[in-house]
Design a protein around this motif. Structure first.
Motif, PDB file in Angstrom:
ATOM      1  N   LEU A 146       0.808  -1.219   0.000  1.00  0.00           N
ATOM      2  CA  LEU A 146       0.000   0.000   0.000  1.00  0.00           C
ATOM      3  C   LEU A 146       0.842   1.270   0.000  1.00  0.00           C
ATOM      4  O   LEU A 146       1.964   1.282   0.490  1.00  0.00           O
ATOM      5  CB  LEU A 146      -0.899   0.047   1.246  1.00  0.00           C
ATOM      6  CG  LEU A 146      -1.797  -1.139   1.530  1.00  0.00           C
ATOM      7  CD1 LEU A 146      -2.725  -0.814   2.684  1.00  0.00           C
ATOM      8  CD2 LEU A 146      -2.593  -1.538   0.317  1.00  0.00           C
ATOM      9  N   SER A 147       0.226   2.355  -0.491  1.00  0.00           N
ATOM     10  CA  SER A 147       0.839   3.685  -0.376  1.00  0.00           C
ATOM     11  C   SER A 147       0.670   4.184   1.065  1.00  0.00           C
ATOM     12  O   SER A 147      -0.113   3.633   1.841  1.00  0.00           O
ATOM     13  CB  SER A 147       0.149   4.653  -1.336  1.00  0.00           C
ATOM     14  OG  SER A 147      -1.158   4.938  -0.880  1.00  0.00           O
ATOM     15  N   GLY A 148       1.382   5.269   1.387  1.00  0.00           N
ATOM     16  CA  GLY A 148       1.298   5.829   2.740  1.00  0.00           C
ATOM     17  C   GLY A 148      -0.122   6.225   3.130  1.00  0.00           C
ATOM     18  O   GLY A 148      -0.593   5.918   4.224  1.00  0.00           O
ATOM     19  N   GLY A 149      -0.808   6.892   2.210  1.00  0.00           N
ATOM     20  CA  GLY A 149      -2.177   7.331   2.510  1.00  0.00           C
ATOM     21  C   GLY A 149      -3.107   6.145   2.731  1.00  0.00           C
ATOM     22  O   GLY A 149      -3.981   6.172   3.600  1.00  0.00           O
ATOM     23  N   GLN A 150      -2.891   5.094   1.928  1.00  0.00           N
ATOM     24  CA  GLN A 150      -3.712   3.891   2.091  1.00  0.00           C
ATOM     25  C   GLN A 150      -3.419   3.224   3.431  1.00  0.00           C
ATOM     26  O   GLN A 150      -4.323   2.781   4.130  1.00  0.00           O
ATOM     27  CB  GLN A 150      -3.442   2.923   0.947  1.00  0.00           C
ATOM     28  CG  GLN A 150      -3.961   3.443  -0.383  1.00  0.00           C
ATOM     29  CD  GLN A 150      -3.501   2.604  -1.558  1.00  0.00           C
ATOM     30  OE1 GLN A 150      -2.485   1.899  -1.482  1.00  0.00           O
ATOM     31  NE2 GLN A 150      -4.236   2.693  -2.656  1.00  0.00           N
ATOM     32  N   ARG A 151      -2.147   3.184   3.799  1.00  0.00           N
ATOM     33  CA  ARG A 151      -1.803   2.589   5.098  1.00  0.00           C
ATOM     34  C   ARG A 151      -2.470   3.318   6.239  1.00  0.00           C
ATOM     35  O   ARG A 151      -2.954   2.708   7.182  1.00  0.00           O
ATOM     36  CB  ARG A 151      -0.300   2.670   5.334  1.00  0.00           C
ATOM     37  CG  ARG A 151       0.445   1.651   4.583  1.00  0.00           C
ATOM     38  CD  ARG A 151       1.916   1.990   4.654  1.00  0.00           C
ATOM     39  NE  ARG A 151       2.557   1.136   3.707  1.00  0.00           N
ATOM     40  CZ  ARG A 151       3.544   0.304   3.994  1.00  0.00           C
ATOM     41  NH1 ARG A 151       4.050   0.278   5.200  1.00  0.00           N
ATOM     42  NH2 ARG A 151       4.024  -0.480   3.081  1.00  0.00           N
ATOM     43  N   GLN A 152      -2.455   4.655   6.155  1.00  0.00           N
ATOM     44  CA  GLN A 152      -3.065   5.393   7.259  1.00  0.00           C
ATOM     45  C   GLN A 152      -4.561   5.149   7.292  1.00  0.00           C
ATOM     46  O   GLN A 152      -5.150   5.092   8.369  1.00  0.00           O
ATOM     47  CB  GLN A 152      -2.735   6.881   7.167  1.00  0.00           C
ATOM     48  CG  GLN A 152      -3.023   7.666   8.436  1.00  0.00           C
ATOM     49  CD  GLN A 152      -2.329   7.077   9.662  1.00  0.00           C
ATOM     50  OE1 GLN A 152      -2.676   5.977  10.136  1.00  0.00           O
ATOM     51  NE2 GLN A 152      -1.337   7.770  10.182  1.00  0.00           N
ATOM     52  N   ARG A 153      -5.190   4.957   6.127  1.00  0.00           N
ATOM     53  CA  ARG A 153      -6.625   4.642   6.149  1.00  0.00           C
ATOM     54  C   ARG A 153      -6.870   3.277   6.792  1.00  0.00           C
ATOM     55  O   ARG A 153      -7.872   3.085   7.489  1.00  0.00           O
ATOM     56  CB  ARG A 153      -7.215   4.715   4.744  1.00  0.00           C
ATOM     57  CG  ARG A 153      -7.389   6.176   4.306  1.00  0.00           C
ATOM     58  CD  ARG A 153      -8.129   6.305   3.012  1.00  0.00           C
ATOM     59  NE  ARG A 153      -7.217   6.461   1.890  1.00  0.00           N
ATOM     60  CZ  ARG A 153      -7.461   6.009   0.668  1.00  0.00           C
ATOM     61  NH1 ARG A 153      -8.578   5.358   0.411  1.00  0.00           N
ATOM     62  NH2 ARG A 153      -6.586   6.197  -0.278  1.00  0.00           N
ATOM     63  N   VAL A 154      -5.962   2.340   6.591  1.00  0.00           N
ATOM     64  CA  VAL A 154      -6.074   1.050   7.286  1.00  0.00           C
ATOM     65  C   VAL A 154      -5.911   1.270   8.797  1.00  0.00           C
ATOM     66  O   VAL A 154      -6.649   0.713   9.616  1.00  0.00           O
ATOM     67  CB  VAL A 154      -5.018   0.047   6.784  1.00  0.00           C
ATOM     68  CG1 VAL A 154      -5.077  -1.253   7.598  1.00  0.00           C
ATOM     69  CG2 VAL A 154      -5.224  -0.249   5.305  1.00  0.00           C
ATOM     70  N   GLY A 155      -4.941   2.122   9.172  1.00  0.00           N
ATOM     71  CA  GLY A 155      -4.733   2.436  10.591  1.00  0.00           C
ATOM     72  C   GLY A 155      -5.989   3.033  11.223  1.00  0.00           C
ATOM     73  O   GLY A 155      -6.319   2.738  12.375  1.00  0.00           O
ATOM     74  N   ILE A 156      -6.686   3.855  10.460  1.00  0.00           N
ATOM     75  CA  ILE A 156      -7.931   4.464  10.951  1.00  0.00           C
ATOM     76  C   ILE A 156      -8.988   3.377  11.180  1.00  0.00           C
ATOM     77  O   ILE A 156      -9.640   3.325  12.224  1.00  0.00           O
ATOM     78  CB  ILE A 156      -8.432   5.531   9.949  1.00  0.00           C
ATOM     79  CG1 ILE A 156      -7.463   6.723   9.927  1.00  0.00           C
ATOM     80  CG2 ILE A 156      -9.845   5.982  10.294  1.00  0.00           C
ATOM     81  CD1 ILE A 156      -7.681   7.686   8.756  1.00  0.00           C
ATOM     82  N   CYS A 157      -9.127   2.481  10.210  1.00  0.00           N
ATOM     83  CA  CYS A 157     -10.111   1.385  10.355  1.00  0.00           C
ATOM     84  C   CYS A 157      -9.774   0.513  11.560  1.00  0.00           C
ATOM     85  O   CYS A 157     -10.653   0.095  12.309  1.00  0.00           O
ATOM     86  CB  CYS A 157     -10.145   0.503   9.114  1.00  0.00           C
ATOM     87  SG  CYS A 157     -10.765   1.324   7.652  1.00  0.00           S
ATOM     88  N   ARG A 158      -8.476   0.235  11.730  1.00  0.00           N
ATOM     89  CA  ARG A 158      -8.068  -0.619  12.848  1.00  0.00           C
ATOM     90  C   ARG A 158      -8.408   0.028  14.193  1.00  0.00           C
ATOM     91  O   ARG A 158      -8.783  -0.643  15.147  1.00  0.00           O
ATOM     92  CB  ARG A 158      -6.563  -0.884  12.764  1.00  0.00           C
ATOM     93  CG  ARG A 158      -6.061  -1.786  13.900  1.00  0.00           C
ATOM     94  CD  ARG A 158      -4.567  -1.931  13.880  1.00  0.00           C
ATOM     95  NE  ARG A 158      -3.944  -0.617  13.886  1.00  0.00           N
ATOM     96  CZ  ARG A 158      -2.682  -0.382  13.590  1.00  0.00           C
ATOM     97  NH1 ARG A 158      -1.882  -1.385  13.268  1.00  0.00           N
ATOM     98  NH2 ARG A 158      -2.204   0.829  13.597  1.00  0.00           N
TER      99      ARG A 158
END
Ligand code: ADP
Ligand code: ADP
Length: 237
Positions: A146-158
């Motif tokens: 994933l890109s950085g922005g996508q990773r942070q969106r995963v972090g938000i979901c988690r």
């Protein structure tokens, strides 16, 4: 409601990171904590969920005094506090879906997500969250794709899958480009509003804070030097 009373942290090295911090954050309110590097922002956030042990003062979440809890009580209380990190802290070789589901365990035990079968209701909620942040199509990708922005969106979901009362967000955009930073701040603040969630967002980019939050708390050398609307801030603060 989150309440900090005389919160103080002196590290073993002698660094006084926080001195007698008093702060109240009503349910559902999102505030940005700003201040130069070394001001104590990260320490403050970590004293709330006791990733860092305060040396003095009290932290209350509703009618629970977090600073009084033993380890079992603390583990339980941490489930009502989601945390989002600057460097995302995803498990690289797990999928997006597995990373989101790992939030159900609380961040302290996330590596155990391998060993666990999740109830369908958790899986459904993970899909809903991924859909909300625009990552449904990535659910089966590994985190390291994933890109950085996508990773942070995963972090938000988690963080959100725990259904927390309070989000603790530590420099969520520090590793992202300006456009992605705005997307992530918009997403976090929108989700807080939708869910009636309180949040403290550490951010050193004042302009970004001004765009998205109604209340800014300025920290300098471990003390609160400003508390009010972002419009009252000078741009160089
Ligand atoms: P910020 O997040 O605003 O950059 P920090 O909370 O990271 O500020 O740091 C506040 C102060 O505490 C700084 O002086 C920093 O050097 C010190 N500090 C932070 N973490 C530690 C630590 N683990 N051990 C000793 N001192 C620390
Ligand atoms: P890039 O980093 O290449 O700009 P992103 O990872 O930001 O791409 O976005 C990937 C896709 O997800 C894009 O099509 C974008 O429009 C979409 N997207 C980005 N943010 C959101 C969001 N908050 N909600 C829904 N979809 C989004």
């Amino acid at each position: 409601m989150l309440r900090l009373k005389n919160l103080t942290k002196t590290y073993k090295t002698g660094d006084k990171a926080l001195t007698n911090i008093g702060l109240e954050v009503p349910s559902g309110q999102v505030l940005a904590l700003i201040g130069p590097s070394g001001a104590g922002k990260s320490t403050l956030i970590r004293c709330i969920n006791r990733l860092v042990e305060p040396t003095g003062g009290e932290v209350w979440l509703d009618d629970l005094e977090l600073t009084k809890l033993g380890s079992a009580g603390l583990r339980k209380a941490r489930r009502s506090m989601g945390m989002i990190f600057q460097e995302y802290a995803l498990v690289e070789r797990l999928t997006v879906m597995e990373n989101v589901l790992s939030g159900r365990l609380g961040y302290v035990g996330f590596w155990r997500s391998f060993l666990r079968r999740y109830p369908q209701s958790d899986v459904d909620e993970a899909f809903r969250l991924l859909d909300r942040v625009g990552l449904l199509h990535m659910a089966d990708k590994r985190a390291d794709e994933l890109s950085g922005g996508q990773r942070q969106r995963v972090g938000i979901c988690r963080a959100l899958i725990q259904n927390p009362k309070l989000l603790l967000v530590d420099e969520p955009t520090a590793s992202l480009d300006p456009k992605t930073s705005r997307q992530i701040m918009r997403l976090i603040t929108e989700l807080c509003r939708e869910r009636g969630l309180a949040a403290i967002i550490n951010i050193h980019d004042v302009a970004l804070a001004q765009m998205f939050v109604p209340r800014v708390v300025g920290l300098r050398s471990g003390e609160i030097v400003y508390d009010g609307p972002p419009t009252g801030l000078s741009p160089d603060k």
